[in-house]
Design a protein around this motif. Structure first.
Motif, PDB file in Angstrom:
ATOM      1  N   CYS A  30       0.864  -1.194   0.000  1.00  8.22           N
ATOM      2  CA  CYS A  30       0.000   0.000   0.000  1.00  8.22           C
ATOM      3  C   CYS A  30       0.893   1.233   0.000  1.00  8.22           C
ATOM      4  N   VAL A  85      -1.513  -1.226  -4.098  1.00  8.18           N
ATOM      5  CA  VAL A  85      -2.707  -0.425  -3.875  1.00  8.18           C
ATOM      6  C   VAL A  85      -2.237   1.012  -3.678  1.00  8.18           C
ATOM      7  N   ASP A 111     -18.974   1.694  -9.088  1.00  4.47           N
ATOM      8  CA  ASP A 111     -18.017   0.803  -8.463  1.00  4.47           C
ATOM      9  C   ASP A 111     -18.329   0.690  -6.963  1.00  4.47           C
ATOM     10  N   THR A 113     -16.616   0.021  -4.489  1.00  2.00           N
ATOM     11  CA  THR A 113     -15.626   0.537  -3.528  1.00  2.00           C
ATOM     12  C   THR A 113     -15.593   2.057  -3.520  1.00  2.00           C
ATOM     13  N   GLU A 114     -16.206   2.641  -4.532  1.00  2.00           N
ATOM     14  CA  GLU A 114     -16.173   4.098  -4.655  1.00  2.00           C
ATOM     15  C   GLU A 114     -16.879   4.723  -3.446  1.00  2.00           C
ATOM     16  N   HIS A 155      -3.879  -1.677  -8.230  1.00  2.00           N
ATOM     17  CA  HIS A 155      -5.254  -1.422  -7.778  1.00  2.00           C
ATOM     18  C   HIS A 155      -5.380   0.057  -7.438  1.00  2.00           C
ATOM     19  N   VAL A 157      -6.663   3.548  -6.128  1.00  2.00           N
ATOM     20  CA  VAL A 157      -7.640   4.053  -5.152  1.00  2.00           C
ATOM     21  C   VAL A 157      -8.176   5.350  -5.728  1.00  2.00           C
ATOM     22  N   TRP A 158      -9.491   5.366  -5.969  1.00  2.00           N
ATOM     23  CA  TRP A 158     -10.102   6.541  -6.604  1.00  2.00           C
ATOM     24  C   TRP A 158     -10.568   7.513  -5.530  1.00  2.00           C
ATOM     25  N   TYR A 206      -8.351   3.174   1.242  1.00  2.00           N
ATOM     26  CA  TYR A 206      -7.357   2.111   1.073  1.00  2.00           C
ATOM     27  C   TYR A 206      -7.854   0.818   1.723  1.00  2.00           C
ATOM     28  N   LYS A 209     -10.264  -0.895  -0.404  1.00  2.00           N
ATOM     29  CA  LYS A 209      -9.636  -1.513  -1.586  1.00  2.00           C
ATOM     30  C   LYS A 209      -8.898  -2.796  -1.197  1.00  2.00           C
ATOM     31  N   GLN A 212     -11.001  -5.811  -0.655  1.00  2.00           N
ATOM     32  CA  GLN A 212     -11.503  -6.500  -1.850  1.00  2.00           C
ATOM     33  C   GLN A 212     -10.555  -7.579  -2.359  1.00  2.00           C
TER      34      GLN A 212
END
Ligand SMILES: O=P(O)(O)OC[C@H]1O[C@H](O[C@H]2O[C@H](CO)[C@@H](O)[C@H](O)[C@H]2O)[C@H](O)[C@@H](O)[C@@H]1O
Ligand SMILES: [Mg+2]
Length: 914
Positions: A30, A85, A111, A113-114, A155, A157-158, A206, A209, A212
């Motif tokens: 991360c 991530v 999404d 996770t958003e 991955h 992170v948005w 984070y 994410k 997931q």
């Protein structure tokens, strides 16, 4: 084979024979930001049918070379499958980009996770909206930047808001200064609160994410101070996960760290890890000292097998966290490969020719206050003043990378003034002794300058690891036609690098005369002296390969240790889950210890009285007829009646660790020890009185039944010594008299063994909630045949001390009975609503299932349940809506309604204008 030898070959993920793998062979790295600057291509147009991947440009970013080279090397390692991530960084939307409101179907297919929503327009914060498809394309493009051989998966992170810099606010404006010994000016704290909220959301994004992709056996490796809360957020979700936190920056003395208002939350966040690792032992020591002082943790120091290197074990929240150091390195192979090409040979020759007859001093730093560019220029000025014979024979080429910090402009001005002053004093029409480049330079130019330099000057006043110094020594290890071999390095003793390159010419950057002398000495060294020095330094340059290998080898060992014993770190209380269970339940039982739980520990027991805030929260909690609250304390009846019972008769009270009880809404106390022979008291009083005479500052608290010897006000060492002695004496006869001797917080207590807080808990839980307690001469009745629908369905039990462990153990054991007895009566979260929670960083092992850091966090948590906390108070424990209100709270709904009203007004006005 020594640990050193085997480490450089890389750790082999161990597979466990019987119960599956100890480590899965996967690493989840991360990082605060993915190593690319992403911008939208202005020429791209979907309507022209352009290839969707052309919509985004991705440029590698500079800085953080140690971290990024570690990621790339792991990507190529056959032993590990790497998952990275990271935040996308600020996405540049380009000129052509305009806000496109998402359609309803887009919102629905959003999404999962958003975590950022679209509805913050009334705050003038139009989000940078990306459809799922755009995100997919961008993620694919990020993935394809890597020649990953399928060993590395990116991955993103948005975190999409118009003001994307906000995500850096807390880390860069609050944490970073403290880590670098800078105290911010006093403020009203408003900005800081907003930044803190963003910081928590950043870390939570984070955690979502990672959740997931996480699989048991993965090693989760969290990097640096943007992500201090992440280990704890992950620990809450994955109790057994193997989590490491590496801190790349310096860690300051606790005198600086403790100035942060969220100091406990930050430490608590990091301590969700199994291992916390620093650039050097000095930083690790500061961290350990901070945990001891701020969290009341205990630590032990161990010598490892690795050349006797030391590491600490911090006891925090019922588990042991390893704290050690391992300096980051550079990819020496890659540097030597890239820096010695024919193209760079030619560039080196050009630079040498341009400064023929002159020695080249080189420096490259970020232009921020701690990299010491100002100190460097001042020292160079002193050098030219002190040694006139060098004036036309030396040039300082200083490359300063721009930053966007708040005081960047001021610093830039200061640097420019100094450069102009030096050049006007010591330069001529043909020559300026300082060549200052305020810019980023490409890698080939950088290597050319490193190679051409006769001296590298690093004068940072604080840094974790200075990679320029390591890269310089690496480049100087190779001779070439351009004869730049082995030129020396003058290095600040305040740089983390100085603990690695101990043989460098170390200087105090604040002493410009000393630095100027060091420059003179370095430039006057013979080739032989330089070669000897370089040999010494070069052997010490840590490589990224080695860093990866050692770090992961230790993590595999930690994973194996975790697997073999049942050592565990007690996670932080998951407050959103607590809130959800609370709201979903009707029969709620609260079991609170008093000292150290509802009120902070203080020197004088008489001074530990309930605060107004505590009363306010307890009253709100008690006003809900579904709630029943008990205070289960070691205090005597007098104290509890005076401070709690008289003001809130609706509380149930238990005094002297279970010796007495007062039912809710009653005034009568029941003595559960009537049948006990109290003659033992005389003997115990006598022993304690004797010890009191020997221990100045100590005293005995004689209650009705229990007796407590206090030594908080004695000399700490003497107090501990006599406490141990007292315990030994008491233990000598306690069993025969049916007594229990308990070590509490700076006290030793004695009470009859058959009563304890756990027994009280047992009676309260096995009881139809809301009904009067029944008792006879033998005490209260326990009736295990009470039907489940009359038993409590939410039990929050909080305690800070050894004696509270009896309550937690009792709850755990009742829970196992219920699992068998009521298998089909679990709540929607799949459990029975039991929350045994320890308060503080206990040096003891705990059987509690979660922890809160201190009484302050206890009040925040209770405040959350009664809807009293309006803003996020603590690390990763409260779920907020987009505007910072507690989700589903009244204020959240009001704010939501305001958003809807705004949208209606807006569409009405749009209609009017068409
Ligand atoms: O079960 P508790 O409610 O936590 O009570 C345990 C003991 O607490 C008190 O002593 C402790 O708190 C004092 C005030 O902060 C502190 O000065 C002392 O050092 C601690 O040991 C109380 O005096 C005892 O009677 C309780 O048994
Ligand atoms: Mg207590």
């Amino acid at each position: 084979m020594s640990e050193e030898d085997s480490a450089s070959k890389g750790p082999e993920p161990q597979k466990k024979e019987s119960n599956g793998p100890v480590v899965s062979g996967r690493i989840i790295n991360c990082v605060p930001q993915l190593p690319y600057k992403i911008s939208r291509n202005d020429k791209y147009s979907a309507s022209r049918g352009d290839n969707a991947s052309e919509e985004w440009n991705m440029e590698p970013i500079s800085g953080n070379s140690a971290l990024y080279s570690s990621l790339y090397l792991l990507r190529d390692s056959p032993d590990w499958e790497e998952h990275v991530v990271g935040w996308t960084g600020e996405i540049d939307p380009g000129n052509a980009f305009s806000y496109i409101a998402p359609t309803d179907s887009q919102k629905n297919t959003k999404d999962a996770t958003e975590d950022l929503k679209y509805n913050s327009r009334e705050l003038n914060e139009d989000p940078l909206y990306l459809s799922m498809e755009q995100k997919r394309v961008m993620a694919e493009k990020l993935q394809n930047q890597e020649d990953s051989k399928n060993r590395m998966t990116v991955h993103p992170v948005w975190l999409l808001r118009r003001d994307q810099r906000r995500w850096r606010g807390y880390a860069e404006n609050v944490v970073w200064p403290a880590l670098h010994y800078i105290l911010n000016a006093p403020s009203d704290g408003q900005k800081e609160n907003t930044w803190w909220y963003d910081y928590v959301k950043f870390n939570e994004a984070y955690a979502a994410k990672v959740a997931q992709i996480y699989k048991p056996g993965d090693i989760i490796w969290v990097h640096d101070y943007y992500l201090m809360l992440l280990p704890q957020l992950l620990r809450m979700r994955f109790g057994d996960a193997v989590i490491a936190y590496f801190h790349h920056a310096p860690w300051p003395s606790n005198e600086y760290f403790r100035c942060l208002s969220k100091r406990k939350q930050l430490l608590d966040g990091i301590l969700g890890s199994d291992r916390v690792c620093f650039q050097n032992d000095g930083f690790a020591r500061h961290f350990v000292s901070g945990c001891k002082r701020l969290l009341d943790s205990t630590s032990t120091k161990n010598k490892t097998q690795n050349k006797g290197k030391e590491e600490w074990l911090i006891s925090a929240y019922g588990g042991d966290v390893v704290v050690d150091s391992l300096p980051t390195g550079v990819n020496t192979e890659q540097i030597l490969h890239n820096a010695f090409t024919s193209d760079i040979d030619a560039k080196v020759e050009t630079i040498k020719a341009a400064y023929e007859g002159k020695k080249i001093i080189f420096g490259r730093d970020r232009l921020d206050t701690v990299r010491g560019v100002v100190q460097k220029l001042q020292a160079f000025e002193a050098f030219l003043a002190m040694y006139p014979e060098w004036r036309d024979k030396v040039v300082l080429i200083q490359v300063s990378r721009p930053t966007s910090t708040d005081n960047a402009l001021k610093l830039e001005q200061q640097v420019n003034d100094l450069v102009n002053s030096i050049n006007s004093q010591y330069g001529s029409l043909n020559f300026s002794p300082v060549q200052h480049y305020h810019m980023r330079i490409p890698e080939d130019v950088y290597y050319s300058l490193l190679r051409a330099a006769d001296l590298c000057l690093v004068t940072s006043v604080r840094d974790g690891m200075n990679t320029t110094a390591l890269e310089y020594v690496t480049v100087k290890s190779r001779s070439s036609k351009q004869s730049c071999y082995a030129n020396p390095l003058v290095l600040s003793e305040f740089s983390g690098t100085s603990t690695v390159l101990k043989g460098a010419l170390l200087v105090n950057p604040w002493d410009s005369v000393a630095v100027s002398k060091a420059i003179k000495n370095a430039l006057s060294m013979t080739s032989q002296e330089k070669a000897t020095l370089e040999k010494k330094l070069w052997s010490k340059v840590p490589t990224t390969q080695d860093w990866n290998a050692r770090f992961l080898k230790r993590m595999v060992a930690i994973a194996e240790r975790k697997d073999s014993d049942d050592s565990k770190i007690t996670p932080a209380l998951n407050r959103p889950l607590l809130l959800r269970t609370y709201r979903a339940s009707k029969r709620r039982l609260f079991l609170f210890d008093y000292d150290g739980t509802l009120t902070p520990i203080v020197q004088d027991p008489a001074a530990a009285i309930p605060s107004a805030k505590l009363f306010k929260i307890l009253s709100k909690l008690a006003s809900d007829p579904n709630n029943q609250i008990w205070i289960i304390s070691g205090r005597d009846q007098k104290f509890l009646s005076k401070w709690l019972g008289s003001r809130m008769p609706q509380l149930g009270l238990s005094a002297e660790h279970g010796c007495f009880m007062k039912d809710v809404a009653s005034e009568d106390w029941v003595n559960l020890t009537t049948k006990v022979d109290m003659s033992w008291q005389e003997k115990v009083h006598e022993v304690m009185d004797q010890i009191t005479v020997q221990t100045p500052g100590s005293f005995v608290e004689k209650k009705k039944v229990a007796v407590t010897w206090h030594y908080r006000r004695a000399d700490p060492e003497q107090g501990e010594f006599y406490a141990a002695k007292l315990k030994k004496t008491l233990d000598g006869f306690a069993a025969d008299l049916g007594l229990e001797v308990m070590e509490g917080k700076a006290n030793v207590e004695v009470r009859p063994k058959f009563v304890n807080k756990g027994e009280i808990v047992k009676r309260l839980v096995w009881h139809p909630l809301g009904e009067k307690q029944l008792y006879d001469d033998d005490g209260f009745k326990i009736d295990e045949s009470v039907p489940k629908d009359r038993l409590p369905e939410f039990i929050l039990c909080l305690g800070d001390d050894f004696t509270d462990e009896d309550m937690f153990a009792q709850l755990n054991s009742i829970e196992s009975v219920w699992e068998k007895k009521f298998p089909d009566d679990r709540n929607e979260c799949g459990h029975y609503g039991f929350y045994p929670v320890t308060v503080g960083s206990a040096s003891k092992k705990t059987v509690a299932k979660a922890h809160l850091t201190d009484p302050q966090q206890v009040l925040d948590t209770l405040g959350l349940l009664v809807g009293d906390v309006s803003l996020f108070q603590s690390a990763g424990t409260v779920d907020l809506d987009d505007r910072g209100h507690i989700k589903d709270s009244e204020s959240s709904m009001k704010s939501e309604q305001a958003g809807v009203a705004y949208n209606m007004r807006r569409s009405a006005s749009l209609k009017d204008s068409t």
